[in-house]
Design an enzyme around this catalytic site. Structure first.
Site, PDB file in Angstrom:
ATOM      1  N   PHE B 116       0.840  -1.204   0.000  1.00 51.97           N
ATOM      2  CA  PHE B 116       0.000   0.000   0.000  1.00 51.97           C
ATOM      3  C   PHE B 116       0.879   1.260   0.000  1.00 51.97           C
ATOM      4  CE2 PHE B 116      -2.384   3.240   2.512  1.00 51.97           C
ATOM      5  CZ  PHE B 116      -3.317   3.539   1.534  1.00 51.97           C
ATOM      6  N   LYS B 166       9.753   2.935   6.570  1.00 54.92           N
ATOM      7  CA  LYS B 166       9.110   3.220   7.854  1.00 54.92           C
ATOM      8  C   LYS B 166       9.812   2.548   9.037  1.00 54.92           C
ATOM      9  CE  LYS B 166       4.578   3.596   9.998  1.00 54.92           C
ATOM     10  NZ  LYS B 166       3.124   3.430   9.841  1.00 54.92           N
ATOM     11  N   MET B 488      -0.191  32.959 -22.880  1.00 54.20           N
ATOM     12  CA  MET B 488       1.036  32.689 -23.629  1.00 54.20           C
ATOM     13  C   MET B 488       0.788  31.641 -24.714  1.00 54.20           C
ATOM     14  SD  MET B 488       4.017  33.677 -24.126  1.00 54.20           S
ATOM     15  CE  MET B 488       5.020  34.397 -22.837  1.00 54.20           C
TER      16      MET B 488
HETATM   17  C1  LIG Z   1       2.066  22.978 -15.375  1.00 56.51           C
HETATM   18  C2  LIG Z   1       2.104  23.623 -16.708  1.00 56.51           C
HETATM   19  N1  LIG Z   1       1.249  23.217 -17.697  1.00 56.51           N
HETATM   20  C3  LIG Z   1       1.286  23.805 -18.912  1.00 56.51           C
HETATM   21  C4  LIG Z   1       2.168  24.811 -19.181  1.00 56.51           C
HETATM   22  C5  LIG Z   1       2.192  25.463 -20.574  1.00 56.51           C
HETATM   23  N2  LIG Z   1       1.845  26.886 -20.454  1.00 56.51           N
HETATM   24  C6  LIG Z   1       2.779  27.865 -20.474  1.00 56.51           C
HETATM   25  S1  LIG Z   1       2.153  29.397 -20.264  1.00 56.51           S
HETATM   26  C7  LIG Z   1       0.586  28.787 -20.196  1.00 56.51           C
HETATM   27  C8  LIG Z   1      -0.572  29.720 -19.993  1.00 56.51           C
HETATM   28  C9  LIG Z   1      -0.614  30.299 -18.636  1.00 56.51           C
HETATM   29  O1  LIG Z   1      -1.839  30.979 -18.443  1.00 56.51           O
HETATM   30  P1  LIG Z   1      -1.977  32.074 -17.329  1.00 56.51           P
HETATM   31  O2  LIG Z   1      -1.465  31.579 -16.038  1.00 56.51           O
HETATM   32  O3  LIG Z   1      -3.351  32.595 -17.331  1.00 56.51           O
HETATM   33  O4  LIG Z   1      -0.939  33.186 -17.799  1.00 56.51           O
HETATM   34  P2  LIG Z   1      -1.019  34.203 -19.043  1.00 56.51           P
HETATM   35  O5  LIG Z   1      -0.104  33.695 -20.097  1.00 56.51           O
HETATM   36  O6  LIG Z   1      -2.439  34.264 -19.497  1.00 56.51           O
HETATM   37  O7  LIG Z   1      -0.530  35.488 -18.478  1.00 56.51           O
HETATM   38  C10 LIG Z   1       0.580  27.395 -20.337  1.00 56.51           C
HETATM   39  C11 LIG Z   1      -0.617  26.571 -20.359  1.00 56.51           C
HETATM   40  C12 LIG Z   1       3.057  25.163 -18.145  1.00 56.51           C
HETATM   41  N3  LIG Z   1       4.001  26.090 -18.308  1.00 56.51           N
HETATM   42  N4  LIG Z   1       2.996  24.587 -16.930  1.00 56.51           N
END
Ligand SMILES: Cc1ncc(C[n+]2csc(CCOP(=O)(O)OP(=O)(O)O)c2C)c(N)n1
Ligand SMILES: [Mg+2]
Lengths: 109, 581
Positions: B116, B166, B488
């Site tokens: 487990f 453990k 982004m």
């Molecule tokens: C854990 C994770 N999943 C996916 C990504 C790919 N990724 C890079 S930037 C982004 C968008 C981030 O969105 P948000 O936090 O709203 O920031 P914004 O770019 O809109 O300012 C994603 C999905 C990542 N960097 N980290």
């Protein structure tokens, strides 16, 4: 790409071998063949004992040979990455030996 | 001879951590760690912070480590506790952050039986740790702890995992406890002092250069080299650029500072790097976000590379002169030698280079200043949010960030004059990092302003830590730059995929962040108009003892510029949606 042979002297500790093999996979290097033996005669490795101010004891270290297909430029990177692994004591190819902080211009292993 | 102390494995672990100087642990309990948690309960030296998810524990420890320079410590249970910690361990690994992660493991006789909550933590974490230990003999706990901290903090720092079955911490097995005073690992010997010969060669190049650029990264921060870097440039008077990881190591408000370089670096920083005749790389590793296409990288430059890690030098860009050692020590050695040769150096020879850089700067600076119009007919620009936050906090806050456009705007518009104040996941780019990292910083610096610049996407990846913030009363300020999209991702889709926004918007499913903050016991403020922005932010920062979540709706169409054009050189950038170099 040339077939090259690497020799490693490393701590005979659980997980040490998989760190080496894992590094090859992780960094996209290839392994043609691999061979490990425990080291029981330390005489060829006196220079390591002197350099690292240590004394090898029975069952403490093993010798690993790896055949790999690599370009020259990648060779140095592989040596440096292997040398960085904490269980690796020394690593060499035909021309050089990396003994932790020290780089020696010949194959001493 | 005094009798030696006899302790259980769990008590030894606590004692060893205390003897190592650990004051704080971030963690989450579970079956395999219960002996350890009981030992924790029975002592009062070390404080434990109960997070809400193990990822939060690792990022909090990471934020603590980045801001203080001391190793962060994490305690989790086996199985899901351990696997939940992996993202945070990898984040620390990729940015070379010192961390020690202790994971409970099933009892040794159960290992390999699919027991487990059994998972091969050593195996799963192996590619993302600097080193790891599994305890097979409880007697070794003090020695392993000592080694783990030594490995995590020396050379190029990084996370170290200690996996403890453990039975090794069982309360009825007692051992003689002694914490080792010294540590020596014969196969681990990172360089400290540089080679004199290389220092001489480096100085000879520095004296000759006409178009030098100092390029400093996270390694310079890890080595605490800010004074040395500053002194070096008092002598050289060269332009300085920092990587995303290096921001703050050289004062951003200094007139020789070019700004960040790379993917979203400033025009002048990228142009200067491309046209340099000498690049002095200090604890920076020519990552692909910096070089763009390595074969087109800075064609006329010689490279002096100072680094503690052999494998980082000449990995991507061949160094002409490699200086191995702690970069702080290498810089000191360079300064010492330069000071004896001041008669051979004339700052004025750099004047044409400075003039050129000035030209670049004035032709394409960060351009938000040029086009901002803060009337209420226009949406709020994300850059304006950061600019106001910078002004209100007088540039003195600790700023953590998440990943995306907001992160780049924060890096571009918050100007860091000191190292360890800009806390972000550079190499991994881990969304969810910002809030727990801010908690770690706030624990380390309770009297300092700590804020998290995030996006509505990222913040939802570790939002549960709002509960931890209430439990420990952490008055962090969260600035949510809400563009209602994975901005982004959307920007890349706009630029490279014909504007097809595949899975980068949420179709009106965002929570009401104000209510959400309130339900966690905090204050929420929503901002939708330019005319409200400044006063809302001022109000948030005036609430000194409350966590305030400021949800700012910004222009969803905004992009981050400059942006390097993929596969080209550092000279090739998009400067706005319709203009490239
Ligand atoms: C854990 C994770 N999943 C996916 C990504 C790919 N990724 C890079 S930037 C982004 C968008 C981030 O969105 P948000 O936090 O709203 O920031 P914004 O770019 O809109 O300012 C994603 C999905 C990542 N960097 N980290
Ligand atoms: Mg967003």
């Amino acid at each position: 790409m040339i077939k090259r042979k690497l020799t490693l002297i490393m701590e005979n500790k659980p997980g040490a071998l998989v760190r080496v093999v894992g590094l090859f996979h992780q960094r996209g290097y290839n392994i043609e063949s691999l061979h490990v033996d425990p080291v029981d005669d330390f005489t060829p490795y006196k220079f390591i004992e002197e350099q690292l101010e240590t004394k090898f004891k029975e069952n403490e270290i093993s010798r690993l040979t790896i055949q790999t297909l690599v370009s020259d430029s990648l060779m140095r990177q592989i040596l440096r990455q292997l040398n960085k692994l904490i269980d690796v004591i020394a690593v060499s190819n035909e021309e050089t030996t990396y003994l932790k902080g020290v780089l020696l211009d010949e194959n001493l292993l | 001879m005094g009798k030696k102390l006899k302790l259980s494995g769990a008590d030894m672990l606590m004692r060893a951590l205390h003897d190592e100087g650990v004051e704080l642990i971030f963690g989450y309990p579970g079956g395999a760690a219960l002996h350890i948690y009981d030992a924790l309960f029975r002592q009062d030296k070390i404080e434990h912070i109960l997070v809400r998810h193990e990822q939060g524990a690792t990022h909090a420890a990471d934020g603590y480590a980045r801001s203080t320079g001391k190793p962060g410590v994490v305690l989790v249970t086996s199985g899901p506790g351990a696997t939940n910690a992996i993202t945070g361990i990898a984040t620390a690994f990729m940015d070379s952050i010192p961390m020690v992660v202790i994971s409970g493991q099933v009892a040794s006789h159960l290992i390999g039986t699919d027991a487990f909550q059994e998972t091969d933590m050593i195996g799963i974490s192996r590619p993302v740790v600097k080193h790891s230990y599994c305890v097979f003999d409880a007697n070794e706990i003090p020695k392993i702890v000592k080694e783990a901290f030594h490995v995590a903090t020396s050379g190029r720092p990084g996370p170290v995992v200690i996996d403890i079955p453990k039975d090794m911490t069982a309360p009825d097995n007692l051992f003689e406890y002694e914490y080792p005073k010294k540590v020596k690992i014969r196969s681990y010997n990172p360089p400290v002092e540089p080679d004199e010969n290389q220092i001489e060669r480096a100085v000879a190049e520095l004296l000759k250069a006409k178009r030098p650029v100092i390029y400093a990264g996270g390694g310079a921060i890890a080595s605490n080299a800010e004074e040395e870097l500053f002194r070096l440039n008092e002598i050289l008077d060269a332009p300085v650029t920092n990587t995303l990881m290096g921001l703050g190591i050289y004062p951003a408000t200094h007139h020789r500072f070019l700004g960040m370089l790379g993917m979203h670096g400033t025009y002048q920083a990228n142009m200067a790097m491309h046209n340099a005749d000498l690049i002095i790389a200090i604890g920076a590793r020519f990552d692909d976000r910096i070089t763009n296409n390595p074969s087109k990288f800075s064609p006329g430059a010689k490279v002096i590379h100072l680094d503690v890690d052999h494998s980082s030098v000449s990995k991507i860009i061949e160094a002409n002169i490699a200086v191995f050692g702690q970069v702080k020590n290498s810089l000191s050695a360079i300064i010492k030698l330069l000071e004896t040769k001041l008669d051979q150096y004339n700052k004025d020879t750099l004047q044409p280079w400075h003039d050129q850089i000035k030209n670049w700067k004035s032709s394409h600076g960060l351009n938000y200043e040029l086009y901002k119009d803060e009337s209420d007919e226009n949406p709020i620009l994300p850059q304006a949010v950061v600019q106001h936050v910078y002004n209100i906090t007088e540039g003195k806050a600790y700023v953590t960030s998440d990943v995306g456009q907001h992160q780049m705007f924060a890096a571009q518009y918050y100007h860091f004059d000191e190292p360890r104040k800009w806390i972000n996941s550079g190499s991994m780019g881990t969304m969810g990092f910002g809030l727990p990292a801010a908690m770690g910083v706030k624990f380390a610096f309770p009297n300092e302003e700590v804020l998290c610049i995030t996006g509505e996407g990222s913040i939802q990846m570790c939002i549960q830590e709002l509960s931890t913030c209430l439990q420990y009363n952490l008055p962090i300020k969260i600035i949510n730059i809400n563009n209602e999209a994975l901005g982004m991702v959307k920007q890349w889709q706009d630029m490279n995929y014909g504007g097809r926004h595949s899975q980068s918007t949420y179709q009106n499913s965002l929570p009401d962040f104000v209510k959400l903050a309130e339900s966690y016991g905090h204050v929420g403020i929503k901002v939708e108009k330019n005319s409200e922005l400044k006063s809302a932010l001022e109000k948030a920062f005036s609430m000194k003892d409350r966590l305030v979540f400021v949800d700012v709706y910004v222009d969803p169409a905004e992009h981050v510029y400059p942006m390097l054009i993929a596969n080209h050189s550092l000279e090739d950038m998009w400067l706005s949606k319709d203009k490239k170099t």
